[in-house]
Design a protein around this motif. Structure first.
Motif, mmCIF file in Angstrom:
data_model
loop_
_atom_site.group_PDB
_atom_site.id
_atom_site.type_symbol
_atom_site.label_atom_id
_atom_site.label_comp_id
_atom_site.label_asym_id
_atom_site.label_seq_id
_atom_site.Cartn_x
_atom_site.Cartn_y
_atom_site.Cartn_z
ATOM 1 N N HIS A 1 0.827 -1.213 0.000
ATOM 2 C CA HIS A 1 0.000 0.000 0.000
ATOM 3 C C HIS A 1 0.864 1.267 0.000
ATOM 4 O O HIS A 1 0.701 2.151 0.834
ATOM 5 C CB HIS A 1 -0.951 0.000 1.207
ATOM 6 C CG HIS A 1 -1.988 -1.067 1.129
ATOM 7 N ND1 HIS A 1 -2.955 -1.259 2.093
ATOM 8 C CD2 HIS A 1 -2.228 -2.009 0.189
ATOM 9 C CE1 HIS A 1 -3.734 -2.271 1.763
ATOM 10 N NE2 HIS A 1 -3.307 -2.752 0.614
ATOM 11 N N SER A 2 1.789 1.315 -0.934
ATOM 12 C CA SER A 2 2.734 2.438 -0.919
ATOM 13 C C SER A 2 2.205 3.656 -1.671
ATOM 14 O O SER A 2 1.391 3.553 -2.592
ATOM 15 C CB SER A 2 4.078 1.999 -1.503
ATOM 16 O OG SER A 2 3.911 1.602 -2.839
ATOM 17 N N ALA A 3 2.680 4.810 -1.232
ATOM 18 C CA ALA A 3 2.342 6.094 -1.860
ATOM 19 C C ALA A 3 3.383 7.094 -1.401
ATOM 20 O O ALA A 3 4.072 6.868 -0.402
ATOM 21 C CB ALA A 3 0.951 6.557 -1.418
ATOM 22 N N SER A 4 3.506 8.186 -2.135
ATOM 23 C CA SER A 4 4.296 9.278 -1.591
ATOM 24 C C SER A 4 3.505 10.569 -1.757
ATOM 25 O O SER A 4 2.639 10.676 -2.636
ATOM 26 C CB SER A 4 5.686 9.348 -2.223
ATOM 27 O OG SER A 4 5.614 9.915 -3.485
ATOM 28 N N ILE A 5 3.763 11.496 -0.853
ATOM 29 C CA ILE A 5 3.043 12.771 -0.852
ATOM 30 C C ILE A 5 4.073 13.883 -0.789
ATOM 31 O O ILE A 5 4.964 13.861 0.065
ATOM 32 C CB ILE A 5 2.080 12.876 0.353
ATOM 33 C CG1 ILE A 5 1.073 11.729 0.327
ATOM 34 C CG2 ILE A 5 1.365 14.227 0.360
ATOM 35 C CD1 ILE A 5 0.141 11.700 1.527
ATOM 36 N N THR A 6 3.964 14.826 -1.714
ATOM 37 C CA THR A 6 4.893 15.958 -1.748
ATOM 38 C C THR A 6 4.163 17.230 -1.348
ATOM 39 O O THR A 6 3.061 17.491 -1.826
ATOM 40 C CB THR A 6 5.483 16.113 -3.166
ATOM 41 O OG1 THR A 6 6.227 14.948 -3.461
ATOM 42 C CG2 THR A 6 6.384 17.331 -3.248
ATOM 43 N N ILE A 7 4.791 17.972 -0.474
ATOM 44 C CA ILE A 7 4.211 19.226 -0.009
ATOM 45 C C ILE A 7 5.273 20.304 -0.175
ATOM 46 O O ILE A 7 6.446 20.092 0.150
ATOM 47 C CB ILE A 7 3.749 19.088 1.453
ATOM 48 C CG1 ILE A 7 2.537 18.121 1.503
ATOM 49 C CG2 ILE A 7 3.356 20.440 2.040
ATOM 50 C CD1 ILE A 7 2.560 17.157 2.601
ATOM 51 N N SER A 8 4.856 21.437 -0.709
ATOM 52 C CA SER A 8 5.839 22.498 -0.927
ATOM 53 C C SER A 8 5.462 23.736 -0.124
ATOM 54 O O SER A 8 4.368 23.830 0.408
ATOM 55 C CB SER A 8 5.946 22.825 -2.413
ATOM 56 O OG SER A 8 4.683 23.094 -2.927
ATOM 57 N N SER A 9 6.394 24.658 -0.077
ATOM 58 C CA SER A 9 6.142 25.890 0.656
ATOM 59 C C SER A 9 5.070 26.688 -0.081
ATOM 60 O O SER A 9 4.736 26.391 -1.217
ATOM 61 C CB SER A 9 7.420 26.696 0.817
ATOM 62 O OG SER A 9 7.985 26.925 -0.447
ATOM 63 N N GLN A 10 4.581 27.697 0.573
ATOM 64 C CA GLN A 10 3.446 28.467 0.082
ATOM 65 C C GLN A 10 3.656 29.015 -1.329
ATOM 66 O O GLN A 10 2.730 29.082 -2.122
ATOM 67 C CB GLN A 10 3.242 29.628 1.047
ATOM 68 C CG GLN A 10 1.824 30.091 1.145
ATOM 69 C CD GLN A 10 1.686 31.025 2.336
ATOM 70 O OE1 GLN A 10 2.217 30.757 3.418
ATOM 71 N NE2 GLN A 10 1.015 32.120 2.141
ATOM 72 N N HIS A 11 4.883 29.432 -1.627
ATOM 73 C CA HIS A 11 5.183 29.973 -2.950
ATOM 74 C C HIS A 11 6.253 29.090 -3.587
ATOM 75 O O HIS A 11 7.441 29.362 -3.460
ATOM 76 C CB HIS A 11 5.669 31.417 -2.846
ATOM 77 C CG HIS A 11 4.699 32.299 -2.132
ATOM 78 N ND1 HIS A 11 3.501 32.688 -2.690
ATOM 79 C CD2 HIS A 11 4.727 32.840 -0.888
ATOM 80 C CE1 HIS A 11 2.836 33.441 -1.818
ATOM 81 N NE2 HIS A 11 3.556 33.540 -0.716
ATOM 82 N N PRO A 12 5.821 28.003 -4.239
ATOM 83 C CA PRO A 12 6.790 27.049 -4.767
ATOM 84 C C PRO A 12 7.770 27.705 -5.751
ATOM 85 O O PRO A 12 7.366 28.492 -6.601
ATOM 86 C CB PRO A 12 5.912 26.023 -5.492
ATOM 87 C CG PRO A 12 4.554 26.178 -4.893
ATOM 88 C CD PRO A 12 4.429 27.618 -4.531
ATOM 89 N N ALA A 13 9.046 27.421 -5.580
ATOM 90 C CA ALA A 13 10.094 27.922 -6.469
ATOM 91 C C ALA A 13 11.326 27.063 -6.241
ATOM 92 O O ALA A 13 11.446 26.404 -5.208
ATOM 93 C CB ALA A 13 10.405 29.385 -6.158
#
Ligand SMILES: *[C@@H]1O[C@H](CO)[C@@H](O)[C@H](O)[C@H]1NC(C)=O
Ligand SMILES: *[C@@H]1O[C@H](CO)[C@@H](O)[C@H](O)[C@H]1NC(C)=O
Ligand SMILES: *[C@@H]1O[C@H](CO)[C@@H](O)[C@H](O)[C@H]1NC(C)=O
Length: 209
Positions: free
Chosen positions: A96-108
């Motif tokens: 049951h694998s997955a990955s989740i990416t989260i970036s800062s408010q203003h991605p750069a």
């Protein structure tokens, strides 16, 4: 004398560099902050098509996904809707694998982002959900619209299950590598990063009040 001054200068520069450079602990705190205080609690999820899929076997698939940070150890709450592509990939994956990416408010390129790689535990059995009411309150606090597709609701638009995402590996890119940490954050450091706020594993309901 000149050589001594030069040496002092070099040592000072090295010290400054050490002080300015993001440590792995900084990276863990920044990551936990991005995940917990993101404006919309939406990350980009990546899963892989099952090996027996007729046309897309083994292909990577990425699409945005709701999450809620409800545990002080950094595990995330998800709603798994078997109708969705991600859910089907997760349910067909042996771990049951997955990955989740989260970036800062203003991605750069110069800004931080974090990729959490982990496994999803799907609670198909209603009675086994850990602190279900607290989970529900936490999740709806982030995603009020999800009230229309909650688990165990006969009137809901779709079948849904509560699920918990436990990261096993964390990859952080702080920005440009001359100033920022880039690389893996050991799981324990990540899980402990916000430990000051509560006992590890406790549901943080007050966090979204
Ligand atoms: C989670 O996934 C990793 C990597 O795929 C695997 O090694 C591990 O056994 C899985 N853990 C569980 C609890 O499924
Ligand atoms: C994380 O916290 C636990 C419990 O307080 C502690 O035993 C452990 O040493 C900590 N690990 C790190 C890497 O900070
Ligand atoms: C995080 O905390 C939750 C709630 O106590 C627990 O169910 C889960 O197993 C923990 N995750 C990890 C990776 O230890």
């Amino acid at each position: 004398m000149m050589a001594y001054a030069f040496l002092t200068w070099i040592v000072l520069l090295m010290l400054l560099r050490v002080i300015a450079y993001e440590t792995v602990q900084d990276a863990a705190i920044i990551s936990r902050h991005m995940v917990e205080h993101s404006i919309n609690s939406i990350g980009t999820m990546a899963t892989v098509y099952p090996s027996d899929h007729p046309t897309m076997a083994g292909q990577p698939f990425g699409l945005q996904e709701y999450y809620a940070s409800c545990f002080s150890n950094g595990s995330l709450t998800l709603l798994v809707l078997p109708i969705s592509r991600h859910s089907q990939n997760i349910l067909h994956s042996p771990v049951h694998s997955a990955s989740i990416t989260i970036s800062s408010q203003h991605p750069a390129a110069s800004h931080s982002r974090v990729s959490l790689l982990g496994n999803v535990t799907v609670y198909q059995d209603w009675d086994n959900v850990f602190e279900e009411e607290a989970i529900k309150a936490c999740y709806l606090g982030r995603h009020p619209d999800a009230s229309r597709w909650l688990p165990n609701d006969e009137d809901a638009a779709h079948i849904a299950y509560w699920a918990r995402f436990d990261p096993h590996s964390i990859y952080f890119v702080g920005g440009f590598g001359d100033e920022h940490y880039i690389g893996y954050i050991p799981l324990e450091i990540y899980q402990n990063a916000s430990a000051a706020r509560g006992v590890a594993g406790r549901v943080l309901i007050e966090q979204h009040a």
